[in-house]
Design a protein around this motif. Structure first.
Motif, short mmCIF file in Angstrom:
data_model
loop_
_atom_site.label_atom_id
_atom_site.label_comp_id
_atom_site.label_asym_id
_atom_site.label_seq_id
_atom_site.Cartn_x
_atom_site.Cartn_y
_atom_site.Cartn_z
N SER A 195 11.32 5.92 -7.31
CA SER A 195 12.24 4.97 -6.63
C SER A 195 11.71 4.63 -5.38
O SER A 195 11.88 3.15 -5.13
CB SER A 195 13.93 5.74 -6.49
N LYS A 196 11.36 5.28 -4.56
CA LYS A 196 10.56 4.63 -3.33
C LYS A 196 9.45 3.61 -3.65
O LYS A 196 9.43 2.50 -3.08
CB LYS A 196 10.15 5.64 -2.47
N ALA A 197 8.57 3.92 -4.52
CA ALA A 197 7.58 2.99 -5.04
C ALA A 197 8.08 1.50 -5.54
O ALA A 197 7.36 0.75 -5.34
CB ALA A 197 6.77 3.76 -5.81
N LEU A 198 9.26 1.87 -6.26
CA LEU A 198 9.77 0.57 -6.92
C LEU A 198 10.37 -0.57 -5.79
O LEU A 198 10.75 -1.58 -6.08
CB LEU A 198 10.85 0.74 -7.87
N GLN A 199 10.29 0.03 -4.73
CA GLN A 199 10.94 -0.76 -3.60
C GLN A 199 9.84 -2.00 -3.25
O GLN A 199 10.17 -2.99 -2.74
CB GLN A 199 11.30 -0.09 -2.33
N THR A 200 8.56 -1.74 -3.59
CA THR A 200 7.48 -2.61 -3.16
C THR A 200 6.66 -2.75 -4.48
O THR A 200 6.11 -4.13 -4.51
CB THR A 200 6.43 -2.09 -2.14
N LEU A 201 6.65 -2.06 -5.33
CA LEU A 201 6.10 -2.39 -6.69
C LEU A 201 6.63 -2.85 -7.75
O LEU A 201 7.73 -2.50 -7.86
CB LEU A 201 5.05 -1.18 -7.13
N PRO A 202 6.17 -3.65 -8.56
CA PRO A 202 6.93 -4.28 -9.85
C PRO A 202 7.12 -3.06 -10.74
O PRO A 202 6.26 -2.25 -10.91
CB PRO A 202 5.93 -5.46 -10.54
N LEU A 203 8.22 -3.26 -11.44
CA LEU A 203 8.78 -2.11 -12.44
C LEU A 203 7.62 -1.93 -13.54
O LEU A 203 7.22 -0.79 -13.74
CB LEU A 203 9.95 -2.37 -12.97
N TYR A 257 3.36 6.14 -2.37
CA TYR A 257 4.73 6.82 -3.05
C TYR A 257 4.45 7.11 -4.62
O TYR A 257 4.97 8.21 -5.17
CB TYR A 257 5.96 6.28 -3.05
N LEU A 258 3.85 6.07 -5.30
CA LEU A 258 3.49 6.47 -6.72
C LEU A 258 2.63 7.64 -7.05
O LEU A 258 2.80 8.28 -8.14
CB LEU A 258 2.92 5.03 -7.21
N LYS A 259 1.79 7.69 -6.27
CA LYS A 259 0.81 8.97 -6.33
C LYS A 259 1.46 10.25 -6.38
O LYS A 259 1.41 11.12 -7.06
CB LYS A 259 -0.47 8.71 -5.35
N ILE A 260 2.32 10.25 -5.04
CA ILE A 260 3.30 11.51 -4.92
C ILE A 260 4.27 11.71 -6.02
O ILE A 260 4.13 12.89 -6.63
CB ILE A 260 4.00 11.51 -3.52
N SER A 261 4.54 10.95 -6.59
CA SER A 261 5.65 10.77 -8.05
C SER A 261 4.81 11.52 -9.25
O SER A 261 5.13 12.07 -9.81
CB SER A 261 6.07 9.46 -8.21
N MET A 308 0.79 -1.01 0.10
CA MET A 308 -0.07 -0.20 -0.03
C MET A 308 0.84 1.26 0.08
O MET A 308 0.58 2.07 -0.60
CB MET A 308 -1.03 -0.11 1.19
N LYS A 309 1.81 1.24 0.94
CA LYS A 309 3.14 2.41 0.79
C LYS A 309 3.57 2.47 -0.48
O LYS A 309 3.75 4.16 -1.01
CB LYS A 309 3.96 2.15 1.93
N GLY A 310 3.60 1.75 -1.35
CA GLY A 310 4.09 1.85 -2.74
C GLY A 310 3.26 2.59 -3.49
O GLY A 310 3.74 3.65 -4.17
N TYR A 311 2.22 2.32 -3.45
CA TYR A 311 1.06 3.20 -4.10
C TYR A 311 0.80 4.55 -3.73
O TYR A 311 0.85 5.43 -4.71
CB TYR A 311 -0.56 2.40 -4.18
#
Length: 115
Positions: A48-56, A6-10, A1-4
């Protein structure tokens, strides 16, 4: 969930930076030029933070797809850029593709056996 998150912020940072890029008028206007740099630094940091938990493949598809669609919509709203049926269909297809990729990732995760 944290990855998403980070993705939204990105995505927000990337869309902001791209909007500032237009306003910078080729980096001749100082404040928007600084906004470009800050926005892209934040965008790449948070992706880069999102990619720690989400697939590329999933993260990049969402990042680029939503960013492209949002930027196109901002262009229409702020600069009266053309929006025709073909462009609208393209945006719908981009967003649809993001949903399909997101759904396929959840399906694959559900199929993996627990360790």
């Amino acid at each position: 969930m944290k990855g998403y998150i980070y993705l939204k912020i990105s995505i927000i940072a990337e869309v902001f930076a791209t909007t500032m890029l237009k306003l910078s008028e080729g980096f001749t206007v100082m404040l928007p030029s600084v906004g470009v740099i800050i926005g892209y630094v934040l965008a790449f940091y948070f992706i880069s933070k999102a990619l720690q938990t989400l697939p590329l493949s999933l993260a990049y598809a969402i990042w680029s797809g939503v960013g492209t669609a949002a930027t196109a919509i901002i262009g229409v709203i702020l600069w009266d850029e053309l929006m025709n049926t073909v462009m609208l269909c393209g945006i719908v297809l981009i967003i649809g593709g993001v949903f399909l990729l997101n759904g396929s990732e959840k399906t694959e995760t559900a199929k993996k056996p627990a360790n």
